[in-house]
Write an enzyme that holds these catalytic residues in place. Structure first.
Site, PDB file in Angstrom:
ATOM      1  N   SER A  74      23.387   5.058  14.158  1.00 33.01           N
ATOM      2  CA  SER A  74      22.970   4.463  13.062  1.00 33.01           C
ATOM      3  C   SER A  74      21.830   3.338  13.632  1.00 33.01           C
ATOM      4  O   SER A  74      22.263   2.381  14.155  1.00 33.01           O
ATOM      5  CB  SER A  74      24.009   3.503  12.266  1.00 33.01           C
ATOM      6  OG  SER A  74      23.304   2.858  11.352  1.00 33.01           O
ATOM      7  N   HIS A  79      21.211   7.624   4.353  1.00 34.46           N
ATOM      8  CA  HIS A  79      22.342   7.206   3.678  1.00 34.46           C
ATOM      9  C   HIS A  79      21.998   6.050   2.690  1.00 34.46           C
ATOM     10  O   HIS A  79      21.764   5.034   3.086  1.00 34.46           O
ATOM     11  CB  HIS A  79      23.523   6.782   4.798  1.00 34.46           C
ATOM     12  CG  HIS A  79      24.590   6.153   4.002  1.00 34.46           C
ATOM     13  ND1 HIS A  79      25.602   5.459   4.906  1.00 34.46           N
ATOM     14  CD2 HIS A  79      25.188   6.098   2.825  1.00 34.46           C
ATOM     15  CE1 HIS A  79      26.483   5.184   3.959  1.00 34.46           C
ATOM     16  NE2 HIS A  79      26.334   5.298   2.882  1.00 34.46           N
ATOM     17  N   GLY A 129      29.526  -2.792  12.722  1.00 29.13           N
ATOM     18  CA  GLY A 129      30.369  -3.404  13.434  1.00 29.13           C
ATOM     19  C   GLY A 129      31.598  -3.580  12.888  1.00 29.13           C
ATOM     20  O   GLY A 129      32.400  -4.529  13.488  1.00 29.13           O
ATOM     21  N   GLY A 160      28.056  -1.586   3.880  1.00 29.55           N
ATOM     22  CA  GLY A 160      27.304  -2.915   3.906  1.00 29.55           C
ATOM     23  C   GLY A 160      26.959  -3.509   5.403  1.00 29.55           C
ATOM     24  O   GLY A 160      25.737  -4.065   5.273  1.00 29.55           O
ATOM     25  N   PHE A 161      27.917  -3.237   6.216  1.00 33.46           N
ATOM     26  CA  PHE A 161      27.550  -4.072   7.599  1.00 33.46           C
ATOM     27  C   PHE A 161      28.031  -2.808   8.698  1.00 33.46           C
ATOM     28  O   PHE A 161      29.034  -2.312   8.513  1.00 33.46           O
ATOM     29  CB  PHE A 161      28.245  -5.265   7.619  1.00 33.46           C
ATOM     30  CG  PHE A 161      27.695  -6.276   6.684  1.00 33.46           C
ATOM     31  CD1 PHE A 161      26.648  -7.083   6.586  1.00 33.46           C
ATOM     32  CD2 PHE A 161      28.473  -6.311   5.227  1.00 33.46           C
ATOM     33  CE1 PHE A 161      26.139  -7.784   5.696  1.00 33.46           C
ATOM     34  CE2 PHE A 161      28.025  -7.033   4.356  1.00 33.46           C
ATOM     35  CZ  PHE A 161      26.908  -7.701   4.549  1.00 33.46           C
ATOM     36  N   MET A 189      19.954   0.068   2.340  1.00 38.33           N
ATOM     37  CA  MET A 189      20.937  -0.946   1.315  1.00 38.33           C
ATOM     38  C   MET A 189      19.870  -1.858   0.358  1.00 38.33           C
ATOM     39  O   MET A 189      18.814  -2.194   1.072  1.00 38.33           O
ATOM     40  CB  MET A 189      21.820  -1.778   2.423  1.00 38.33           C
ATOM     41  CG  MET A 189      22.495  -1.043   3.333  1.00 38.33           C
ATOM     42  SD  MET A 189      23.529  -2.184   4.284  1.00 38.33           S
ATOM     43  CE  MET A 189      24.247  -0.936   5.741  1.00 38.33           C
ATOM     44  N   HIS A 234      20.454   8.153  11.866  1.00 41.95           N
ATOM     45  CA  HIS A 234      21.491   7.920  10.848  1.00 41.95           C
ATOM     46  C   HIS A 234      20.683   6.561  10.048  1.00 41.95           C
ATOM     47  O   HIS A 234      20.370   5.454  10.891  1.00 41.95           O
ATOM     48  CB  HIS A 234      22.761   7.491  10.765  1.00 41.95           C
ATOM     49  CG  HIS A 234      23.484   7.267   9.498  1.00 41.95           C
ATOM     50  ND1 HIS A 234      23.972   8.230   8.617  1.00 41.95           N
ATOM     51  CD2 HIS A 234      24.109   6.183   9.190  1.00 41.95           C
ATOM     52  CE1 HIS A 234      24.532   7.544   7.795  1.00 41.95           C
ATOM     53  NE2 HIS A 234      24.579   6.308   7.717  1.00 41.95           N
ATOM     54  N   ASP A 292      20.417   3.724   7.267  1.00 37.56           N
ATOM     55  CA  ASP A 292      21.402   2.836   6.363  1.00 37.56           C
ATOM     56  C   ASP A 292      20.236   2.310   5.271  1.00 37.56           C
ATOM     57  O   ASP A 292      19.836   1.039   5.626  1.00 37.56           O
ATOM     58  CB  ASP A 292      22.500   2.141   7.001  1.00 37.56           C
ATOM     59  CG  ASP A 292      23.443   2.864   7.466  1.00 37.56           C
ATOM     60  OD1 ASP A 292      24.135   3.838   6.705  1.00 37.56           O
ATOM     61  OD2 ASP A 292      23.808   2.840   8.765  1.00 37.56           O
ATOM     62  N   ASP A 352      31.499   7.903   9.141  1.00 34.55           N
ATOM     63  CA  ASP A 352      30.654   6.737   9.019  1.00 34.55           C
ATOM     64  C   ASP A 352      31.307   5.423   9.107  1.00 34.55           C
ATOM     65  O   ASP A 352      31.911   5.239   7.952  1.00 34.55           O
ATOM     66  CB  ASP A 352      29.207   6.850   8.207  1.00 34.55           C
ATOM     67  CG  ASP A 352      28.320   5.760   8.083  1.00 34.55           C
ATOM     68  OD1 ASP A 352      28.673   4.907   9.198  1.00 34.55           O
ATOM     69  OD2 ASP A 352      27.673   5.703   7.293  1.00 34.55           O
ATOM     70  N   GLY A 353      31.313   4.699  10.083  1.00 29.52           N
ATOM     71  CA  GLY A 353      31.890   3.367  10.345  1.00 29.52           C
ATOM     72  C   GLY A 353      33.031   3.166  11.238  1.00 29.52           C
ATOM     73  O   GLY A 353      34.061   3.663  11.299  1.00 29.52           O
ATOM     74  N   GLY A 354      32.828   2.332  12.235  1.00 30.41           N
ATOM     75  CA  GLY A 354      33.813   1.919  13.225  1.00 30.41           C
ATOM     76  C   GLY A 354      34.115   3.092  14.075  1.00 30.41           C
ATOM     77  O   GLY A 354      35.261   3.039  14.827  1.00 30.41           O
ATOM     78  N   MET A 357      22.645   3.490   0.129  1.00 32.41           N
ATOM     79  CA  MET A 357      23.610   2.680  -0.376  1.00 32.41           C
ATOM     80  C   MET A 357      22.954   1.652  -1.519  1.00 32.41           C
ATOM     81  O   MET A 357      22.746   0.560  -1.435  1.00 32.41           O
ATOM     82  CB  MET A 357      24.107   1.694   0.555  1.00 32.41           C
ATOM     83  CG  MET A 357      25.279   2.416   1.299  1.00 32.41           C
ATOM     84  SD  MET A 357      25.525   1.651   3.095  1.00 32.41           S
ATOM     85  CE  MET A 357      24.306   2.592   3.853  1.00 32.41           C
ATOM     86  N   MET A 410      33.011   7.518   4.364  1.00 31.86           N
ATOM     87  CA  MET A 410      33.117   6.275   5.057  1.00 31.86           C
ATOM     88  C   MET A 410      34.307   5.734   5.349  1.00 31.86           C
ATOM     89  O   MET A 410      35.410   6.080   4.713  1.00 31.86           O
ATOM     90  CB  MET A 410      32.691   5.292   3.818  1.00 31.86           C
ATOM     91  CG  MET A 410      31.365   5.304   3.241  1.00 31.86           C
ATOM     92  SD  MET A 410      29.766   5.108   4.588  1.00 31.86           S
ATOM     93  CE  MET A 410      30.107   3.615   5.203  1.00 31.86           C
ATOM     94  N   GLY A 470      26.921   3.025  15.191  1.00 31.76           N
ATOM     95  CA  GLY A 470      25.829   2.185  15.284  1.00 31.76           C
ATOM     96  C   GLY A 470      26.213   1.269  16.321  1.00 31.76           C
ATOM     97  O   GLY A 470      25.529   1.375  17.392  1.00 31.76           O
ATOM     98  N   SER A 471      27.111   0.151  16.389  1.00 30.16           N
ATOM     99  CA  SER A 471      27.150  -0.744  17.148  1.00 30.16           C
ATOM    100  C   SER A 471      27.796  -0.236  18.515  1.00 30.16           C
ATOM    101  O   SER A 471      27.651  -0.554  19.723  1.00 30.16           O
ATOM    102  CB  SER A 471      28.169  -1.891  16.837  1.00 30.16           C
ATOM    103  OG  SER A 471      29.220  -1.199  15.937  1.00 30.16           O
TER     104      SER A 471
END
Ligand code: DX5
Ligand code: ZN
Length: 224
Positions: free
Chosen positions: A9, A68, A147, A144-145, A38, A34, A36, A177-179, A70, A139, A199-200
């Site tokens: 991401s 993606h 990390g 939204g964010f 927003m 990816h 994102d 997606d996420g973490g 949002m 998700m 991402g992170s």
């Protein structure tokens, strides 16, 4: 199950060098990028529009761009993302008055369609939309964010979704997606994901190649 895809991401990339950063993760072994999107309305953050997708294409990025959304509303801007060079366009059902229609708009514009489920959103809507969906995105954080920590209850949801896909006759990707990080990607792969956004966990490391290789190693372990 579809082939494994790692999709960094770019939300976590160095934005001042977006083209180079994107090319770097691809050179390091990433498959998709990816993006994102927003809108500071559907989620409390503001990021990229179609001009950024076009800028990446103009820079020479050839890999599939996995957009993606949002944002709310979604329908009107889909052709602009398609024209800019998106390959996948996913949206949240909460942001569409008519999910079938939005899925059709995406395909009609030559893109692959994706439906996104927040951690608390039930999967009911899938029952009548499987024929129009190329990707299901679960998700594992509230959107939204970057990390945030992976929400563990999504592991069971992944297993259920994998069963739904396998029972259907459709070739649908299952994206998470996420973490997502090296430490948990094996468990996520074992639960049925084939497409991994990170991402992170990628952009936050110095050596993208070694991070992506370690992720792939873990996924392979889960498959054996
Ligand atoms: C969250 C986004 C994610 C996010 C992932 O709203 O959809 O794609 O950037 O970031 P990490 O991998 O850092 O959780
Ligand atoms: Zn995302």
């Amino acid at each position: 199950m579809q082939n494994t895809v790692i999709a960094p991401s770019i939300l976590s990339a160095d934005m001042s060098r977006l083209g180079e950063e994107t090319q770097s993760v691809l050179d390091a072994g990433a498959d998709f990028i990816h993006v994102d999107v927003m809108d500071n309305h559907f989620v409390p953050n503001l990021t990229f529009g179609p001009i950024v997708v076009k800028a990446l294409r103009d820079f020479g990025i050839k890999a599939p761009l996995d957009v993606h959304l949002m944002i709310d509303p979604v329908n009107k801007i889909i052709p602009e993302f398609a024209e800019a060079g998106a390959e996948y366009i996913s949206f949240h059902p909460e942001a569409s008055k008519n999910v079938d229609e939005t899925l059709e708009i995406i395909r009609h514009n030559g893109c692959k369609s994706g439906l996104v489920f927040n951690p608390d959103t039930p999967l009911d809507i899938l029952e009548n939309t499987l024929d129009k969906v190329d990707m299901i995105l679960l998700m594992s954080v509230n959107p939204g964010f970057a990390g945030q920590a992976f929400i563990e209850s999504v592991i069971d949801k992944l297993k259920v979704t994998r069963e739904i896909i396998d029972k259907s006759k459709y070739n649908i990707r299952l994206e998470i997606d996420g973490g997502v990080k090296i430490e948990n990607i094996k468990k996520i792969a074992a639960a049925g994901a084939d497409t991994f956004v990170a991402g992170s966990a990628i952009f936050g490391t110095k050596d993208y190649k070694s991070t992506i290789s370690l992720m792939r190693e873990q996924i392979t372990l889960a498959r054996n």
